[in-house]
Design an enzyme around this catalytic site. Structure first.
Site, short mmCIF file in Angstrom:
data_model
loop_
_atom_site.label_atom_id
_atom_site.label_comp_id
_atom_site.label_asym_id
_atom_site.label_seq_id
_atom_site.Cartn_x
_atom_site.Cartn_y
_atom_site.Cartn_z
N ASN A 99 55.49 11.93 112.53
CA ASN A 99 55.03 12.06 113.92
C ASN A 99 56.22 11.79 114.83
O ASN A 99 56.66 10.66 114.96
CB ASN A 99 53.90 11.04 114.16
CG ASN A 99 53.44 11.00 115.60
OD1 ASN A 99 53.84 11.84 116.42
ND2 ASN A 99 52.61 10.03 115.93
N LYS B 270 56.38 11.99 117.97
CA LYS B 270 55.98 11.45 119.29
C LYS B 270 56.74 12.20 120.40
O LYS B 270 57.02 13.38 120.24
CB LYS B 270 56.20 9.94 119.32
CG LYS B 270 55.51 9.26 118.13
CD LYS B 270 55.42 7.77 118.23
CE LYS B 270 54.73 7.22 116.98
NZ LYS B 270 54.52 5.78 117.00
N HIS C 78 45.20 8.68 117.24
CA HIS C 78 46.38 7.82 117.18
C HIS C 78 46.23 6.67 118.19
O HIS C 78 45.71 6.88 119.29
CB HIS C 78 47.65 8.63 117.49
CG HIS C 78 48.89 7.87 117.12
ND1 HIS C 78 49.40 6.89 117.92
CD2 HIS C 78 49.69 7.93 116.02
CE1 HIS C 78 50.48 6.37 117.32
NE2 HIS C 78 50.67 6.99 116.18
N GLU D 207 48.23 5.31 120.13
CA GLU D 207 48.84 5.53 121.44
C GLU D 207 47.93 6.39 122.32
O GLU D 207 47.88 6.21 123.54
CB GLU D 207 50.23 6.16 121.26
CG GLU D 207 51.22 5.12 120.74
CD GLU D 207 52.33 5.66 119.86
OE1 GLU D 207 52.62 6.86 119.89
OE2 GLU D 207 52.91 4.84 119.10
N GLU E 222 46.79 2.85 110.50
CA GLU E 222 47.98 2.44 111.24
C GLU E 222 47.67 1.17 112.02
O GLU E 222 47.17 1.24 113.15
CB GLU E 222 48.40 3.55 112.21
CG GLU E 222 48.79 4.84 111.54
CD GLU E 222 49.78 5.65 112.39
OE1 GLU E 222 50.87 5.95 111.88
OE2 GLU E 222 49.47 5.95 113.55
N GLY F 101 56.00 0.86 115.43
CA GLY F 101 57.21 0.78 116.25
C GLY F 101 57.75 -0.63 116.42
O GLY F 101 58.63 -0.88 117.24
N SER G 61 55.85 1.32 110.94
CA SER G 61 57.17 0.86 110.48
C SER G 61 57.40 1.13 109.00
O SER G 61 58.09 0.36 108.32
CB SER G 61 57.36 -0.63 110.80
OG SER G 61 57.33 -0.83 112.20
P1 13P Z 1 56.59 3.95 113.43
O1 13P Z 1 56.85 4.47 112.05
O2 13P Z 1 57.69 4.26 114.40
O3 13P Z 1 56.17 2.52 113.41
O4 13P Z 1 55.32 4.78 114.00
C1 13P Z 1 54.20 4.92 113.21
C2 13P Z 1 53.30 5.89 113.86
O5 13P Z 1 52.73 5.61 114.90
C3 13P Z 1 53.10 7.20 113.22
O6 13P Z 1 52.05 7.90 113.82
#
Ligand code: 13P
Length: 252
Positions: free
Chosen positions: A10, A12, A97, A99, A169, A175, A215
């Protein structure tokens, strides 16, 4: 049960078109020896068609969109429909997700609509869920995950579930550089299979892919993927570097 092994990236809101083209070219080369692993990348909307065109001849390498509209078409300025996404070569949509849930206040009703539209347009879905730090600390993380899954999946049939992958997740791991331990990931993934058994059947629980995200990187992927109920990863930051992403692909 022999399930698919999957690594999804992803991106983003990162990259430019030129960087996206370079990244995909590099990923294609470096992942050549791992054709049995299903690979899916989720670039930002403006790069989807280019990335999809670049991957069209690749084996087991697909493109997905990070979001789609809950509406099918019409006067929704700035929105992108599943039909549009399908027409540029997308085969997957990320739904739920954290976010999108937290920054854009997406609720279960909207997530259901997005999944329905995706499935009706022959797109597959990766449905994301996971608890926040506070919920893990006060030990309500299982209840949170149960609600997130039940509230949305209950409206779908077992046949529709065939086109849905799950991605656990934990928000505190996204992140942050703080990954769930393999024990924490395995414990939750096994719990998720019990929820799927309860909602659908043992067979459905045994075959649905469940990815871990948060992560996950080239250093820790192998120990996470070694867990019995972890079928791969949904990778954020580390999917922006071809070397790291391909190391993760080679971690099964
Ligand atoms: P990170 O791997 O940067 O922690 O992000 C995970 C994520 O949100 C994948 O959708």
């Amino acid at each position: 049960m022999n399930r698919k092994k999957i690594v999804a990236g992803n991106w983003k809101m990162n990259s430019t078109l030129d960087d996206a083209i370079d990244l995909v070219a590099s990923m294609k080369l470096k992942s050549k020896n791992f054709q049995e692993i299903e690979k899916i990348i989720f670039p930002p909307f403006p790069f989807l068609k280019t990335v999809a065109d670049n991957l069209i001849t690749e084996t087991n390498f697909f493109v997905g969109a990070q979001n789609c509209s809950e509406h099918l078409k019409g006067a929704y300025t700035g929105e992108v429909s599943v039909e549009m996404l399908s027409s540029v070569g997308c085969q997957y949509i990320l739904v739920g997700h954290s976010e999108r849930r937290h920054f854009f206040n997406e609720n279960d009703g909207q997530l259901i609509l997005k999944i329905q539209h995706a499935l009706n347009n022959n797109l597959k879905v990766i449905f994301c869920f996971g608890e926040q730090l506070e919920e893990r600390k006060n030990a309500t993380h299982f209840e949170t995950v149960k609600q997130q899954l039940e509230n949305v999946l209950k409206v779908f049939s077992e046949q529709q579930l065939d086109k849905i992958y799950l991605a656990y997740e934990p928000v505190w791991a996204i992140g942050t550089g703080e990954t769930a331990t393999p024990e924490q990931a395995q414990e939750m993934h096994a719990y998720v299979r019990r929820i799927i058994t309860h909602l659908f059947s043992n067979e459905a629980a045994g075959k649905i892919p469940i990815l871990y995200g948060g992560s996950c990187n080239a250093q820790n992927a192998a120990e996470l993927f070694a867990c019995a109920d972890v079928d791969g990863g949904l990778i954020g930051g580390a999917s922006l570097k071809a070397d790291d992403f391909c190391k993760i692909i080679s971690s099964f």
